[in-house]
Design a protein around this motif. Sequence first.
Motif, short mmCIF file in Angstrom:
data_model
loop_
_atom_site.label_atom_id
_atom_site.label_comp_id
_atom_site.label_asym_id
_atom_site.label_seq_id
_atom_site.Cartn_x
_atom_site.Cartn_y
_atom_site.Cartn_z
N THR A 91 0.57 -1.34 0.31
CA THR A 91 -0.25 0.22 0.09
C THR A 91 1.01 1.15 -0.17
O THR A 91 0.78 2.28 -1.01
N SER A 92 1.66 1.09 0.74
CA SER A 92 2.78 1.99 1.05
C SER A 92 3.86 1.95 -0.23
O SER A 92 3.51 3.70 -0.60
N ASN A 97 1.62 4.14 -3.11
CA ASN A 97 0.77 5.65 -2.60
C ASN A 97 2.08 6.64 -2.91
O ASN A 97 2.18 7.37 -3.85
N THR A 98 3.52 5.91 -2.89
CA THR A 98 4.52 6.43 -3.38
C THR A 98 4.30 7.00 -5.14
O THR A 98 5.24 7.52 -5.55
N ARG A 151 2.16 7.11 -6.91
CA ARG A 151 1.44 7.22 -7.53
C ARG A 151 2.07 9.40 -6.96
O ARG A 151 1.10 10.16 -9.18
N LEU A 152 3.08 9.19 -6.69
CA LEU A 152 3.44 10.53 -6.47
C LEU A 152 4.40 11.03 -8.75
O LEU A 152 4.50 12.13 -9.28
N ASP A 165 1.89 11.02 -12.76
CA ASP A 165 1.46 11.66 -13.70
C ASP A 165 2.63 12.28 -13.91
O ASP A 165 2.47 13.70 -14.37
#
Lengths: 98, 299
Positions: free
Chosen positions: A86-87, A90-91, A93-94, A97
Amino acid sequence: MEVTDLISINTFCSHYKVPTTFIHDLKEYELIEIVVLNNDHFIKTTQIIEVEKLIRLHFDLHINLEGLDAVYHLLQRVENMQNKITSLQNTLRLYEDL
Amino acid sequence: MAFIDYYKALGVSKTASEKDIKKAYRKLARKHHPDLNPNDKEAEKKFKEINEANEVLSNPENRKKYDQYGEHWQNSEAYEQAKQQQSRQQRAYQGQAGGSGGYSERDFEDIFGNMFGGQASGRRGSGNSRFRGQDFNAELQLDLKDVYEEHKRTLTVNNKNIRITIPAGVENGQTIKIKGHGGKGVNGGPNGDLLIQFSIHNHTKFKRNKDNLYTTVNLDLYTAMLGGDLMVDTFTSKVKLTIKPETQNGTKVKLKGKGFPKYKKAGQFGDLYITYQLKTPTKLTDKEKELFTELQKLR
């Protein structure tokens, strides 16, 4: 430690209909912690969920104590890995984009 | 509810002995037990199937009924009664008119489907094993702005309203457990838990990694070269930054404590990282071009 954070092993075992020796065995395998106060034995209320799980695995699935020891540690590893995934997601996703 | 072939569910043949069924059930229960497969919905579904199969097939009387009536085994007595009644009516009818007719087996199935179809889904185990109720999984969609501050939400789970506190700083994908709000335990077993997973959507210009925030701000050429002040947005307000002369493109600055709240650490915040992105002027006038050329010659 506050008394309200503890539950007597006798009370616990009588409620869950399991022998007190089982709880002491779990302690021997270092799967739970037992607190001794005035010669009475207690477990921490924060551990109840884990003990419930161990009771189910032992009495419903007939997994012996050695098996419980192995399963318990593997489940902890699974949980740690899930948190790590999960962590990492989330990283990730940085940068997705960019 | 779809029909489950209990023999297939346990992976045994129709001639399997009680011992074989018990052995197959124990093996599959160990494989699919929810405690050993956290957050695995497929395993949970399979575990329910094998439990149901075991409860029926490990009871010789129920197994006999299941073998005879299949999915309608629970209504077997009513089925037999209706069949006998039909037979009596048929005999009476034949006696009166000498004809033949009546319902086929298929018709009986239809009748029972209509009469008892709704009851089958309410079936409960009759075994003595205590099982913990199933965990309910729910996903809660929130905006990043929603989790900047602690707030309360009321959720409706199985027609019950549960008011939960969502701490500031929860992360995307994080799960919180509400104990005892899952499915009811079987045979006095404990209730399951309600597991709420947060899905956090970010529509802001800030990117988040744990409690740190990241953003990029544009910096004009002259401020970058000569220095100056720049107003930039933080997550909740604005701050004035002093830009040093000769600031390079891609320079990062850290604004301490201007990031996201730390989970369950009241009053503590992560940092905000700002990256300067240099914007060079476009559509230069002749005069500007001339001056830049002069500057170029100086270097």
